[in-house]
Scaffold this motif. Structure first.
Motif, short mmCIF file in Angstrom:
data_model
loop_
_atom_site.label_atom_id
_atom_site.label_comp_id
_atom_site.label_asym_id
_atom_site.label_seq_id
_atom_site.Cartn_x
_atom_site.Cartn_y
_atom_site.Cartn_z
N SER A 211 0.82 -1.21 0.00
CA SER A 211 0.00 0.00 0.00
C SER A 211 0.86 1.27 0.00
O SER A 211 1.87 1.34 -0.69
CB SER A 211 -0.95 -0.04 1.21
N TYR A 212 0.46 2.26 0.79
CA TYR A 212 1.15 3.55 0.73
C TYR A 212 2.54 3.52 1.37
O TYR A 212 3.34 4.42 1.13
CB TYR A 212 0.29 4.65 1.36
N ASP A 247 -2.37 8.04 -5.61
CA ASP A 247 -3.38 7.99 -4.55
C ASP A 247 -3.09 8.96 -3.40
O ASP A 247 -2.73 10.11 -3.63
CB ASP A 247 -3.53 6.56 -4.04
N GLY A 248 -3.24 8.48 -2.16
CA GLY A 248 -3.10 9.35 -1.00
C GLY A 248 -1.70 9.92 -0.85
O GLY A 248 -1.53 11.02 -0.31
N THR A 282 -2.64 8.08 9.31
CA THR A 282 -3.54 7.21 10.06
C THR A 282 -3.16 7.07 11.53
O THR A 282 -3.92 6.53 12.32
CB THR A 282 -3.57 5.80 9.43
N GLY A 293 -7.22 2.64 13.55
CA GLY A 293 -7.07 2.48 12.11
C GLY A 293 -5.67 2.72 11.61
O GLY A 293 -5.44 2.80 10.40
N ARG A 296 -2.85 0.78 8.37
CA ARG A 296 -3.51 -0.25 7.60
C ARG A 296 -3.53 0.16 6.12
O ARG A 296 -3.51 1.35 5.81
CB ARG A 296 -4.95 -0.46 8.09
N PRO A 297 -3.58 -0.80 5.22
CA PRO A 297 -3.57 -0.45 3.79
C PRO A 297 -4.72 0.48 3.44
O PRO A 297 -5.83 0.37 3.97
CB PRO A 297 -3.71 -1.81 3.10
N SER A 298 -4.47 1.38 2.52
CA SER A 298 -5.48 2.34 2.09
C SER A 298 -5.00 3.04 0.84
O SER A 298 -3.81 3.30 0.69
CB SER A 298 -5.74 3.38 3.19
N ARG A 299 -5.92 3.39 -0.04
CA ARG A 299 -5.57 4.21 -1.20
C ARG A 299 -5.76 5.69 -0.92
O ARG A 299 -5.43 6.53 -1.75
CB ARG A 299 -6.41 3.80 -2.41
N LEU A 300 -6.29 6.00 0.25
CA LEU A 300 -6.60 7.39 0.58
C LEU A 300 -5.55 8.02 1.49
O LEU A 300 -5.55 9.24 1.66
CB LEU A 300 -7.97 7.48 1.26
N HIS A 301 -4.68 7.22 2.06
CA HIS A 301 -3.78 7.72 3.09
C HIS A 301 -2.32 7.70 2.63
O HIS A 301 -1.99 7.26 1.54
CB HIS A 301 -3.96 6.93 4.39
#
Length: 406
Positions: A211-212, A247-248, A282, A293, A296-301
């Protein structure tokens, strides 16, 4: 008031030319590599003792802020104040950021070519578990594995014991700056080619992060490569990062750097930069008590460290000292932020940008040769470039034959 006119000379003075001012020579590849690696280590050492604290706590503890090398936050109680991390942070000791960076340089020295996730399994893991080395924060020789954070121990657990596909081993780890913090060497062997640095770092980081966290590793490597380009500026480095980030991560860099562009005093920028990155971070307001939270994986962060490091580079106008001190006094994960901003500023201006007294003190305190990894990596970078050039020319010849073009 009348002015006094001096008497005319009895003889004609010999003509004199005004002193010629020569601009400092642009840093060479070797100089930029040394600047980035030494600069990263010094930033790491300055940030270590105040890591995890808020900007306000740092200002109160250090009479307005850190201005150089300081001792442990807990003084003589550094071994027991935080049992989970019984490390001597301070007094010029580098942390795991530098230990991992130097380990990756040693991997490049062995492979002498491009790295990928399999190189992490085949070479980086043995670096962590195969040979005791001097660990400044432990004041002893130990396996690097015994110092690195749990998110880096993950590499060994997944690859050495779990036999996971290296390209997927990063999945499931906490998403943090653990991979990004040691990716400067990837940018340096791809100096002035940020797209190649991004791709190589993304591949390497797949064994460690997802992720990010993985994205930040690629973007940081690209930023270091961009900083090595002739004529690079802090603004061009940020533009390159934005052109590649997804993404983020991209949104966070954009938000932080828009805020940074309005500041030239890092002390005044501390709170605004934190406010700008907060929606993408996060971890939450208390760095030592992460939110449920967190990571954790995220496309927004995004991780917090890379956008803030780029922001501090802009605030400082590329000046090494101000970029690193801004990063250190920001607090939170400030050793990693200062590692990144130090690498970027060092790559922009070369080793002369890094205060020699800081560099010498860190090398002495940490009992490390901070320049030897740079000499090694410069040789590897030249070898890689020669092979890349030969491959590119072979491809050009083959494609020309296939396409029937002159």
């Amino acid at each position: 008031m009348t002015s006094t006119v001096p008497p005319a000379p009895t003889t004609s003075p010999s003509p004199t030319k005004p002193p010629t001012r020569t601009a400092p020579e642009a840093p060479t590849l070797d100089d930029r590599i040394a600047g980035a690696l030494v600069g990263a280590a010094v930033g790491d050492a300055l940030g270590g003792p105040v890591e995890g604290r808020s900007a306000e706590q740092i200002a109160a503890r250090h009479g307005g802020g850190v201005t150089g090398i300081v001792g442990p936050w807990d003084g003589e109680d550094w071994r027991t104040a935080r049992p989970i991390a019984p490390y001597h942070k301070g007094d010029g000791h580098v942390t795991d950021d530098t230990l991992m960076t130097h380990a990756l340089v040693r991997v490049y020295a062995k492979v002498r070519g491009r790295l990928d996730a399999y190189a992490v399994a085949e070479h980086l893991v043995p670096e962590l578990i195969g040979e005791p080395r001097w660990i400044p924060e432990l004041e002893a020789e130990a396996l690097p594995l015994q110092r690195v954070f749990l998110a880096e121990k993950w590499i060994v657990a997944r690859l050495h014991y779990g036999h996971v596909d290296p390209r997927e081993a990063g999945c499931g780890n906490i998403v943090n700056c653990g991979a990004a913090m040691y990716m400067a060497p990837v940018g340096l062997v791809n100096a002035a080619h940020p797209q190649a640095a991004y791709a190589e770092a993304i591949d390497i980081a797949g064994a460690h992060q997802s992720s990010y966290g993985r994205e930040a590793a690629g973007v940081f490597a690209a930023g270091v490569a961009a900083a090595c380009a002739p004529g690079a500026t802090p603004e061009s480095v940020v533009e390159t990062c934005l052109s590649l980030a997804k993404d983020g991560t991209r949104s966070a860099i954009e938000a932080v750097c828009e805020t940074a562009a309005r500041h030239r005093d890092f002390a005044a920028a501390l709170a605004p930069l934190r406010e700008a990155v907060a929606p993408f971070d996060t971890v939450g307001p208390d760095y030592r008590a992460p939110s449920l939270g967190a990571r954790r994986p995220s496309r927004l962060h995004s991780i917090e460290e890379l956008p803030v490091a780029l922001g501090m580079l802009l605030v400082a106008g590329g000046d090494y000292r101000r970029a690193v001190l801004g990063s250190v006094n920001y607090g939170r994960d400030c050793d990693s932020i200062a590692t990144m901003s130090g690498a970027l500023a060092g790559a922009l201006h070369g080793e002369r940008a890094v205060p020699a007294d800081w560099a010498d003190a860190v090398a002495t305190a940490s009992r490390l040769d901070l320049r030897a990894p740079a000499r090694t990596l410069a040789r590897v970078a030249r070898e890689m470039f020669a092979r890349d050039t030969a491959r590119r020319r072979a491809h050009e010849a083959a494609f020309t034959t296939l396409a029937g073009t002159p």
